[in-house]
Design an enzyme around this catalytic site. Structure first.
Site, short mmCIF file in Angstrom:
data_model
loop_
_atom_site.label_atom_id
_atom_site.label_comp_id
_atom_site.label_asym_id
_atom_site.label_seq_id
_atom_site.Cartn_x
_atom_site.Cartn_y
_atom_site.Cartn_z
N ASP A 1 -4.43 34.08 6.11
CA ASP A 1 -5.32 33.08 6.69
C ASP A 1 -4.41 32.00 7.29
O ASP A 1 -3.24 31.87 6.93
CB ASP A 1 -6.31 32.51 5.66
CG ASP A 1 -7.50 31.83 6.35
OD1 ASP A 1 -7.40 31.55 7.56
OD2 ASP A 1 -8.53 31.56 5.69
C1 BGC Z 1 -10.36 30.27 8.45
C2 BGC Z 1 -10.42 31.69 8.95
C3 BGC Z 1 -10.22 31.71 10.44
C4 BGC Z 1 -8.89 31.07 10.75
C5 BGC Z 1 -8.56 31.05 12.21
C6 BGC Z 1 -9.14 29.53 8.94
O1 BGC Z 1 -9.28 28.16 8.72
O2 BGC Z 1 -10.39 30.26 7.04
O3 BGC Z 1 -11.65 32.26 8.61
O4 BGC Z 1 -10.28 33.02 10.92
O5 BGC Z 1 -8.92 29.72 10.32
O6 BGC Z 1 -9.38 30.16 12.90
#
Ligand code: BGC
Length: 661
Positions: A230
């Protein structure tokens, strides 16, 4: 010169790896910018582009307007795997249209607490419903050559302290509740990528969790794609070598923490990991990278097409859940309603905006609000007014919205209540007009202290840019609602399993204890006999369904048998409509505490008024299995099991006992 995109994929990866320097290899482990990796121009390897997308191509990854579909919980409420597949296909075409080859979705974390700020992005509290939807969304996405990225692995169930906390969860709860959708994503849909979560699991950061990433995901489930962190999750891990060995293939976004180039170079020079280990990890990454690349000759995508807009409307309507309809107030009959009051803060509010709700925010080309949808549909047949006192019926649109502390990434809700002024507005409206309908445009369970005073309550979720039309379709009876709750609505927060003590939620900044274990959602309400406000699986229709007798092929079940159950379902009302027939299984005398019943199968069926259909369910013994905390294996006890079939987890119409062994 041949490009890396021609010829047999494994051979191409192999030859790329042969030609790369160690330095180039190390450079591929971390991204370059927010949604792009590095490439290697010397070898004609183009960067890989990723895009957010649990409910449409994310604004911040594309900076373009794309179709805003309903959010995950609305798809959850549709209980419709076929629709999930159509959605996946459309989503992938939209991603392709902005040059993206990986979609960061579906998001399949279990709705453990009603307060999770991201409940609106996820499907459900139930692992079976979760798995069926996840599998079809992934199949849809990947059928177009775009990679799905199922997220957030694993036990990522709250936003509070999300970068720091550890989910303290038993092996049994992981296997029975939190992992099944990931397992199904790999085994059934062959998902091409997985996102490792922010949180730690039992003290080890998800991005360097070898038992989860390597032992379970790869060895046991057979995952062959790549694992991406993530965004910024790798900050909490130990070393590059430990992430690499655990099975993390790519750190996002750019620059890198554990996979920072200078750091990896140092670790490599010191012998912390070998070139063979590096190659092994890159092989998993590059196989998908090359396969999904726009350079590989995939057809161009399409975004904002009339088909996608129609799909967004159908999805929104399919998720709308009729919670209460006393006296058959809905659908509104315009023959008797010439003045309709429309009030409330959500009536004309646009919410499909960049970053609204966090990374799931989509910037849509337009958005039909509920008020616009109603105006469009009633035309000049009915006057829309703002004073409930002078109208034939009143509709109040309320809900939380996507600010932090509401339905949004980045924070959890503080309570299950609506803003007090919204509760007050409902009471004021119903006092002025007995024909009041409350429509909730919101993404998670809410307390409704006025529930018994209002004749009709509709949960519209976040229905996307065509939502206003779908809401109007349902309220005026153009569409018969068929949504069912994918999540229990408790009466009060204290009834919810994660909320009996602070260590369960929100925990301290280091640990949150999943002490309720497998008793999540309705499993808890059933166990303790707690009456929810609205139970899991609940949702009314404008028609009625009659369940005919249950036929079981054989009432004693042997290990390799498939148990076939069948029943006749009849639409016994006056309107066409759909029903979600839910099949639950519970052990009569379990050898350890088990839920009273668990959803093991369901079928969404559309029937014309008066039509009947025979439905068949084939159950394998897996429907009886539990994860044994001692042997750490799936087990099935011999003995009697109760199979119940019905219209919700608390509206069971048919029952049979079968004996296994
Ligand atoms: C989120 C993810 C997301 C990623 C990219 C993170 O803050 O938890 O779900 O895909 O950001 O935007």
């Amino acid at each position: 010169m041949t490009t890396p995109y021609e010829g047999d994929p494994d051979a191409r990866v192999q030859s790329l790896l042969r030609e790369m320097t160690v330095d180039e290899k190390l450079s591929l482990l971390a991204g370059k910018s927010l949604f792009r990796t590095k490439g290697i121009p010397r070898l004609a390897l183009a960067p890989m582009k990723l895009s957010d997308g649990p409910r449409g191509v994310g604004f911040h990854s594309s900076l373009r307007r794309c179709t805003a579909f309903p959010t995950g919980i609305a798809l959850g409420a549709s209980w419709d795997p076929e629709l999930a597949r159509e959605f996946g296909e459309a989503l992938a075409l939209e991603a392709r249209a902005v040059g993206a080859q990986v979609i960061l979705g579906p998001a399949v974390n279990i709705c453990r607490t009603p307060l999770n700020g991201r409940t609106f992005e996820y499907f459900t509290e139930d692992p079976e419903l979760n798995s069926r939807l996840a599998v079809e969304v992934i199949r849809g996405i990947q059928s177009t050559g775009v990679a799905a990225c199922v997220k957030h692995y694993a036990a990522n169930n709250q936003e509070t302290n999300r970068y720091r906390n550890s989910s303290q969860v038993s092996a049994r709860a992981l296997r029975e509740i939190y992992l099944p959708a990931f397992e199904a994503a790999v085994r059934e849909a062959d998902v091409w990528s997985v996102m490792a979560a922010y949180n730690a699991v039992n003290g080890v950061a998800a991005c360097e969790h070898k038992p989860l990433l390597h032992d379970i995901l790869r060895q046991e489930y057979g995952f062959s794609g790549f694992v991406v962190s993530d965004w910024f999750a790798v900050r909490r891990t130990g070393s590059g070598a430990s992430c690499l060995r655990a099975g993390l293939n790519l750190e996002m976004p750019g620059r890198g923490s554990s996979y920072r180039h200078s750091r990896l170079k140092r670790e490599f020079a010191a012998g912390a990991f070998s070139e063979a280990e590096l190659d092994g990890s890159l092989r998993q990454l590059l196989r998908i990278w090359l396969r999904t690349s726009p350079e590989a000759g995939h057809p161009a995508g399409r975004r904002n097409t009339p088909e996608h807009q129609q799909l967004a409307r159908r999805m929104a309507a399919a998720g709308i859940t009729l919670l209460r309809n006393k006296g058959g107030l809905l659908p509104l009959d315009l023959a008797g309603v010439t003045r309709l009051a429309v009030v409330g803060p959500r009536a004309d509010k646009r919410i499909c905006r960049p970053l609204y709700g966090g990374s799931a925010g989509v910037w849509s080309p337009y958005e039909i609000t509920p008020l616009q949808g109603l105006r469009e549909l009633v035309g000049d047949k009915c006057e829309i007014v703002s004073d409930p006192g002078t109208a034939d019926a009143a509709i109040v649109f309320i809900g939380l919205g996507h600010r932090i502390g509401g339905d949004s990434e980045g924070g959890d809700r503080k309570s299950m209540q609506l803003p007090p002024e919204q509760d007050a507005l409902v009471r004021k409206t119903v006092a002025q007009n007995a024909n009041t309908i409350v429509v909730l445009v919101s993404g998670s369970p809410l307390e409704m202290p006025w529930a018994d005073e209002v004749p009709a309550i509709v949960m519209a979720w976040y229905p996307g840019m065509e939502g206003g039309r779908a809401i109007a379709d349902v309220l005026l009876g153009r569409v018969n609602p068929g949504g069912k709750l994918p999540i229990t609505f408790p009466r009060t927060l204290a009834d919810s399993p994660a909320h009996s003590e602070p260590r369960r939620f929100p925990g301290d900044s280091r640990e949150v204890w999943y002490d309720e274990d497998i008793f999540v959602g309705y499993r808890h309400f059933d166990r303790y006999g707690i009456e929810p406000l609205f139970p899991f699986g609940h949702g009314l229709s404008y028609t009625t369904f009659t369940y005919g007798a249950l036929a079981i092929q054989n009432s004693s079940w042997k290990p390799d048998d498939v148990l076939r159950l069948s029943l006749q379902l009849t639409n016994s009302g006056e309107r066409d409509g759909s029903e979600v027939v839910q099949l639950y299984v519970g052990a009569r005398a379990p050898s350890l505490p088990r839920p009273e019943r668990e959803l093991r199968a369901f079928r969404k069926v559309f029937l014309r008024a008066g039509e009947s259909r025979t439905l068949e369910f084939d159950l394998t013994a897996r429907a009886l299995a539990y994860y044994c905390p001692e042997s750490l294996r799936w087990r099935i006890d011999e003995g009697d099991y109760i199979v119940s079939i019905g219209a919700s987890s608390r509206d069971l119409r048919l029952q049979a006992t079968v004996s296994y062994g």
